[in-house]
Design a protein around this motif. Structure first.
Motif, short mmCIF file in Angstrom:
data_model
loop_
_atom_site.label_atom_id
_atom_site.label_comp_id
_atom_site.label_asym_id
_atom_site.label_seq_id
_atom_site.Cartn_x
_atom_site.Cartn_y
_atom_site.Cartn_z
N TRP A 117 -0.22 10.87 6.16
CA TRP A 117 0.80 10.30 5.30
C TRP A 117 2.15 10.93 5.58
O TRP A 117 2.25 12.13 5.82
CB TRP A 117 0.46 10.52 3.82
CG TRP A 117 -0.65 9.65 3.31
CD1 TRP A 117 -1.97 9.98 3.24
CD2 TRP A 117 -0.53 8.32 2.81
NE1 TRP A 117 -2.69 8.92 2.72
CE2 TRP A 117 -1.84 7.90 2.44
CE3 TRP A 117 0.55 7.45 2.62
CZ2 TRP A 117 -2.07 6.64 1.91
CZ3 TRP A 117 0.30 6.20 2.10
CH2 TRP A 117 -1.00 5.80 1.75
N VAL A 157 10.52 6.82 -6.39
CA VAL A 157 9.51 7.77 -5.91
C VAL A 157 9.92 9.18 -6.31
O VAL A 157 11.09 9.48 -6.54
CB VAL A 157 9.34 7.70 -4.38
CG1 VAL A 157 8.85 6.33 -3.96
CG2 VAL A 157 10.63 8.06 -3.65
N TYR A 158 8.92 10.04 -6.38
CA TYR A 158 9.15 11.46 -6.62
C TYR A 158 8.86 12.24 -5.35
O TYR A 158 8.10 11.79 -4.48
CB TYR A 158 8.25 11.98 -7.75
CG TYR A 158 8.73 11.61 -9.12
CD1 TYR A 158 9.76 12.32 -9.73
CD2 TYR A 158 8.14 10.56 -9.82
CE1 TYR A 158 10.21 11.98 -11.01
CE2 TYR A 158 8.57 10.22 -11.09
CZ TYR A 158 9.60 10.94 -11.68
OH TYR A 158 10.05 10.59 -12.94
N GLN A 159 9.45 13.41 -5.25
CA GLN A 159 9.19 14.29 -4.12
C GLN A 159 7.68 14.53 -4.00
O GLN A 159 7.01 14.84 -4.98
CB GLN A 159 9.91 15.63 -4.33
CG GLN A 159 9.82 16.58 -3.16
CD GLN A 159 10.66 17.83 -3.40
OE1 GLN A 159 11.22 18.02 -4.48
NE2 GLN A 159 10.77 18.67 -2.41
N ARG A 191 1.07 0.66 -3.31
CA ARG A 191 0.88 0.93 -1.88
C ARG A 191 0.16 -0.23 -1.21
O ARG A 191 -0.97 -0.55 -1.55
CB ARG A 191 0.13 2.25 -1.69
CG ARG A 191 0.95 3.46 -2.16
CD ARG A 191 0.25 4.76 -1.84
NE ARG A 191 -0.96 4.95 -2.63
CZ ARG A 191 -0.97 5.47 -3.85
NH1 ARG A 191 0.16 5.84 -4.43
NH2 ARG A 191 -2.11 5.63 -4.50
N ASN A 203 4.39 2.23 0.87
CA ASN A 203 4.63 2.32 -0.56
C ASN A 203 5.80 1.40 -0.91
O ASN A 203 6.92 1.59 -0.43
CB ASN A 203 4.95 3.76 -0.95
CG ASN A 203 4.96 3.97 -2.47
OD1 ASN A 203 5.18 3.04 -3.23
ND2 ASN A 203 4.71 5.20 -2.89
N ARG A 216 5.34 11.78 3.50
CA ARG A 216 5.61 11.92 2.07
C ARG A 216 7.10 12.11 1.80
O ARG A 216 7.85 12.56 2.67
CB ARG A 216 4.81 13.10 1.49
CG ARG A 216 3.31 12.85 1.55
CD ARG A 216 2.51 13.95 0.87
NE ARG A 216 1.10 13.63 0.89
CZ ARG A 216 0.47 12.89 -0.03
NH1 ARG A 216 1.16 12.41 -1.06
NH2 ARG A 216 -0.82 12.62 0.07
N ASP A 265 5.54 12.12 -3.08
CA ASP A 265 4.82 10.84 -3.12
C ASP A 265 4.52 10.35 -1.70
O ASP A 265 5.32 10.51 -0.79
CB ASP A 265 5.65 9.78 -3.84
CG ASP A 265 5.61 9.91 -5.35
OD1 ASP A 265 4.89 10.80 -5.84
OD2 ASP A 265 6.29 9.12 -6.03
N ALA A 266 3.35 9.73 -1.55
CA ALA A 266 2.98 9.14 -0.26
C ALA A 266 3.81 7.88 -0.02
O ALA A 266 3.86 6.98 -0.87
CB ALA A 266 1.49 8.79 -0.26
N LEU A 267 4.48 7.83 1.13
CA LEU A 267 5.35 6.69 1.44
C LEU A 267 4.77 5.78 2.51
O LEU A 267 4.80 4.56 2.38
CB LEU A 267 6.72 7.20 1.91
CG LEU A 267 7.50 8.07 0.93
CD1 LEU A 267 8.84 8.46 1.54
CD2 LEU A 267 7.70 7.36 -0.41
N SER A 281 13.29 13.02 -4.48
CA SER A 281 13.04 11.99 -5.48
C SER A 281 14.22 11.03 -5.53
O SER A 281 15.36 11.41 -5.23
CB SER A 281 12.84 12.62 -6.86
OG SER A 281 11.78 13.54 -6.85
#
Length: 324
Positions: free
Chosen positions: A253, A309-311, A151, A304, A255, A313-315, A259
């Motif tokens: 965030w 990424v997974y469901q 990040r 990020n 998110r 996750d902070a983007l 994923s």
């Protein structure tokens, strides 16, 4: 900041008079091979009295960008003041730096054990020595950090609310963003604040990476601070800030709702609106194309940069309330 400056300061038990250049080894511990692990504390004192400013980095061993900023202060001679004293500690967590790790070998986060203990864990002992043997004669601390993992943080200074001195110093540093954030219990910033030692926390970039823009903003901010205290050597020029800092009261965030493989569509520092497509998540087989749309309006202060990424996750970190 005090206006009564000492002729002598004491660092790790050594008395250092005005007009002295000194490097003292901060003895942390030994490796399993009995090899000493020492952190250099680089001290430059002018013959003319003035403030003592401490520059620290590498509190987390993977935060290389902060280390690069303090390194540049030393290599370019910015740490040699025309008055007062400058102390540089480029790597506080040398174990993490050597092991490419955020934490200490005991698994502890150094930034969560302050003010430390003389007889505690390895990380706690380092924190204790820093607070008792170095901080006492310091008038201002500037601590350099980066974003964690992949990040990427926009260049920013973090300060607490209702502290006019820190606000004034943050304005002098003049980063793109100034975030109001509470001190975290057992953090270095909190421990310094409890001793009434003003501290600016600089965040910028991401772990295991050096970004030249982030480093330049940090170095130029330091030069402005030194100019403010009439400490910057005349051979160094100060670059006026081209932007007025954006003060951030609150942020949220965005998110991942799925994923997959992730690509950001907006850059750090950019301003976005509700409904903007800010990223895309796809699967490896070309069947799923999920557009990440913003439900927020504000500036992008963290992106990020991970490819997967997974469901949840902070983007993106987005400012949601600005201080005017």
């Amino acid at each position: 900041m005090t206006t009564e400056f000492k002729d002598n300061i004491t660092i790790l038990g050594e008395t250092i008079p005005l007009g002295t250049s000194k490097e003292i080894n901060f003895n942390i511990a030994k490796l399993h091979t009995a090899t000493k692990i020492e952190v250099p504390v680089i001290i430059e004192r002018s013959k003319k009295p003035g403030p003592t400013i401490l520059f620290t980095a590498g509190l987390h061993g993977d935060e290389i960008n902060g280390i690069d900023i303090v390194r540049q202060l030393i290599s370019r001679g910015i740490n040699k003041p025309k008055r007062g004293s400058i102390i540089c500690m480029p790597i506080l967590n040398v174990f993490g730096f050597l092991n490419s790790s955020r934490v200490f070998p005991d698994g502890r986060d150094l930034n969560r054990v302050f003010p430390g203990s003389e007889n505690g864990s390895l990380a706690s002992r380092v924190a204790y020595t820093l607070m008792t043997e170095i901080i006492a004669d310091v008038d201002l601390i500037i601590d350099f950090h980066t974003g964690g993992a992949s990040r990427f943080n926009a260049a920013q200074i973090r300060i607490v609310h209702d502290n006019p001195e820190l606000k004034a110093l943050a304005d002098v540093f003049s980063p793109p963003f100034i975030l109001y954030s509470k001190n975290i219990t057992k953090s270095f910033r909190n421990a310094c604040s409890q001793l009434n030692k003003p501290i600016l926390l600089y965040e910028g970039g991401k772990s295991f990476f050096v970004d030249n823009t982030i480093s330049k903003i940090g170095v130029e901010g330091v030069k402005r601070i030194l100019t403010h205290f009439e400490m910057l050597n005349s051979k160094h020029k100060v670059t006026p800030s081209k932007t007025t800092p954006v003060y951030v009261e609150k942020s949220k965030w965005i998110r991942a709702t799925a994923s997959g493989m992730f690509k950001a569509k907006v850059a750090i520092n950019s301003k976005i609106s509700v409904g903007d497509v800010v990223g895309q998540i796809t699967d490896p087989y070309g069947k799923i194309h999920h557009a990440v749309k913003s439900k927020l309006e504000g500036y992008v202060i963290n992106v990020n940069e991970a490819s997967l990424v997974y469901q949840g996750d902070a983007l993106f970190h987005i400012t949601t309330q600005l201080k005017h």
